[in-house]
Design a protein around this motif. Structure first.
Motif, PDB file in Angstrom:
ATOM      1  N   GLY A  65       4.051-118.496  55.793  1.00  0.00           N
ATOM      2  CA  GLY A  65       5.293-119.256  55.971  1.00  0.00           C
ATOM      3  C   GLY A  65       6.530-118.386  55.808  1.00  0.00           C
ATOM      4  O   GLY A  65       7.473-118.490  56.595  1.00  0.00           O
ATOM      5  N   LEU A  66       6.524-117.533  54.799  1.00  0.00           N
ATOM      6  CA  LEU A  66       7.682-116.660  54.580  1.00  0.00           C
ATOM      7  C   LEU A  66       7.852-115.670  55.734  1.00  0.00           C
ATOM      8  O   LEU A  66       8.973-115.426  56.193  1.00  0.00           O
ATOM      9  N   LEU A  67       6.740-115.108  56.188  1.00  0.00           N
ATOM     10  CA  LEU A  67       6.820-114.152  57.298  1.00  0.00           C
ATOM     11  C   LEU A  67       7.272-114.847  58.585  1.00  0.00           C
ATOM     12  O   LEU A  67       8.081-114.296  59.332  1.00  0.00           O
ATOM     13  N   ALA A 121      -2.550-107.034  54.476  1.00  0.00           N
ATOM     14  CA  ALA A 121      -1.628-106.817  55.601  1.00  0.00           C
ATOM     15  C   ALA A 121      -0.387-107.699  55.472  1.00  0.00           C
ATOM     16  O   ALA A 121       0.747-107.221  55.644  1.00  0.00           O
ATOM     17  N   PHE A 122      -0.582-108.977  55.168  1.00  0.00           N
ATOM     18  CA  PHE A 122       0.555-109.883  55.056  1.00  0.00           C
ATOM     19  C   PHE A 122       1.422-109.538  53.840  1.00  0.00           C
ATOM     20  O   PHE A 122       2.644-109.676  53.889  1.00  0.00           O
ATOM     21  N   SER A 123       0.808-109.092  52.759  1.00  0.00           N
ATOM     22  CA  SER A 123       1.574-108.710  51.565  1.00  0.00           C
ATOM     23  C   SER A 123       2.437-107.481  51.840  1.00  0.00           C
ATOM     24  O   SER A 123       3.629-107.451  51.482  1.00  0.00           O
ATOM     25  N   VAL A 124       1.850-106.475  52.477  1.00  0.00           N
ATOM     26  CA  VAL A 124       2.615-105.267  52.812  1.00  0.00           C
ATOM     27  C   VAL A 124       3.721-105.611  53.799  1.00  0.00           C
ATOM     28  O   VAL A 124       4.861-105.155  53.659  1.00  0.00           O
ATOM     29  N   TRP A 125       3.414-106.428  54.784  1.00  0.00           N
ATOM     30  CA  TRP A 125       4.402-106.861  55.773  1.00  0.00           C
ATOM     31  C   TRP A 125       5.575-107.546  55.075  1.00  0.00           C
ATOM     32  O   TRP A 125       6.738-107.276  55.367  1.00  0.00           O
ATOM     33  N   ALA A 126       5.279-108.417  54.123  1.00  0.00           N
ATOM     34  CA  ALA A 126       6.337-109.121  53.385  1.00  0.00           C
ATOM     35  C   ALA A 126       7.185-108.139  52.588  1.00  0.00           C
ATOM     36  O   ALA A 126       8.426-108.259  52.556  1.00  0.00           O
ATOM     37  N   LEU A 127       6.546-107.174  51.957  1.00  0.00           N
ATOM     38  CA  LEU A 127       7.297-106.177  51.188  1.00  0.00           C
ATOM     39  C   LEU A 127       8.193-105.330  52.083  1.00  0.00           C
ATOM     40  O   LEU A 127       9.340-105.019  51.731  1.00  0.00           O
TER      41      LEU A 127
END
Length: 135
Positions: A65-67, A121-127
């Motif tokens: 959702g955040l991405l 992948a989603f965590s790194v993308w968010a960071l």
């Protein structure tokens, strides 16, 4: 603004969650077990598959959702969501197999790996997005 990819992934995951719930309930009724696993390896495995699902899904949906809200590519978000769904299904199937076999099994291992890869992948993308916004 509706977060289309997040909503779609959440809907699919919600249906899987219900299926996992009913699989546990079915064994509880069949074995007359109201609490715990009643000594049934299959009930233990299905309970843990259900619990494990409920532990990983919320963080994935929050990240998705955040991405998506930040303008992330629907293609990559949808693809990641699809891989995550596949991973969760493989893991649940593998948990059933684990109840009858004490050794490791490929569906459970692959399901776990797929789940963790999407989460990474989603965590790194968010960071990366957050760091770019701070710059």
């Amino acid at each position: 603004m509706i977060l289309t990819v997040t909503t779609m992934v959440a809907g699919v995951l919600g249906l899987i969650y219900l299926a996992l719930t009913f699989r546990v309930i079915q064994l509880r009724f069949a074995g007359k077990v109201s609490l715990g696993d009643g000594g049934s390896p299959l009930l233990l495995a299905r309970s843990r598959a259900h619990g494990n699902f409920s532990e990983y899904v919320p963080i994935l949906l929050i990240l998705t959702g955040l991405l998506e809200f930040a303008g992330g590519s629907p293609f990559w978000l949808g693809g990641g969501g699809l891989v995550f769904v596949g991973g969760r299904l493989l893991h649940a199937w593998g948990m059933d197999l684990s109840a009858s076999n004490s050794g490791p099994n490929r569906p459970r291992i692959f399901g776990t790996v797929l789940t963790l890869l999407v989460l990474l992948a989603f965590s790194v993308w968010a960071l990366v997005l957050a760091a770019g916004a701070l710059a």
